[in-house]
Every structure is written in C-alpha cells, then in structure tokens.
Design a protein around this motif. Sequence first.
Motif: not given
Length: 120
Positions: A32-40, A47-52, A54-59, A70-73
């Motif tokens: 389903n959703t894939m995303g990137w997180y970061r920890q300093a 959270l950095v960004a997510t992508c469902t 269907d290509g819906n993104t959140n930043y 971006s993603r390649d299903n």
Amino acid sequence: QVQLVESGGGLVQSGGSLRLSCAASGSIISINTMGWYRQAPGKERELVATCTRDGNTNYADSAKGRFTISRDNAKNAVYLQLNSLKPEDTAVYYCNADVRVGPVRWHDSWGQGTQVTVSS
C-alpha cells in the motif's frame, strides 16, 4: 518475511542532490503506502514523504519543493530525489512500506537506513 534495502545515501555539499532508492522483496502480495522517514542524531524519527499505490503523495513541510518521492509498483520500489540539500537534512533515511503478506495480514516494514550527510 519482507526485506527493504535502501541505497543512494552519501556525503554531499550544501545545495547538492542525492537520489535514494528502496526495493522491497520477500513474501509480498501487494504494497500500500511506501515512504521515507529520517532520524537525525538526538532527534526522533520523522516523516519525510509518503506515496500511496495510486501515486498520491504527502510531504513534510521541510521537504516540500525540494524533495520528490516516486515509486515503481512493478519493482516494489520507492525513490526519493533530494535537491537543494541543507546541512539540517543530515540524518539516517529509512524506507517504510505497508506490505500485504497474507489475505488479511499486513506488515509494517522498515529498511536498515542509509546515511545522508550534507556539509556546509
């Protein structure tokens, strides 16, 4: 089991760019959703960004206008293009995926992390 493997981190000067990649493998029915997180250092993971699927993104606000997810299903992969990097972007970046591993089973999977260091 599900494995997420990240790549693409490194050392870059302020204003530079990097492209992070993450590929999922294992007992995957769908993702389903894939995303990137970061920890300093000394900070909580954020959270950095997510992508469902269907290509819906959140930043995160800090990523808007500079980073692109971006993603390649077909490849079970997600990417993060990092542009205009700043020293405050220095962190370990983690890939995350919400993986369907059974008819009614989902697994919240994490990669091992890739270091991004931005020098001033």
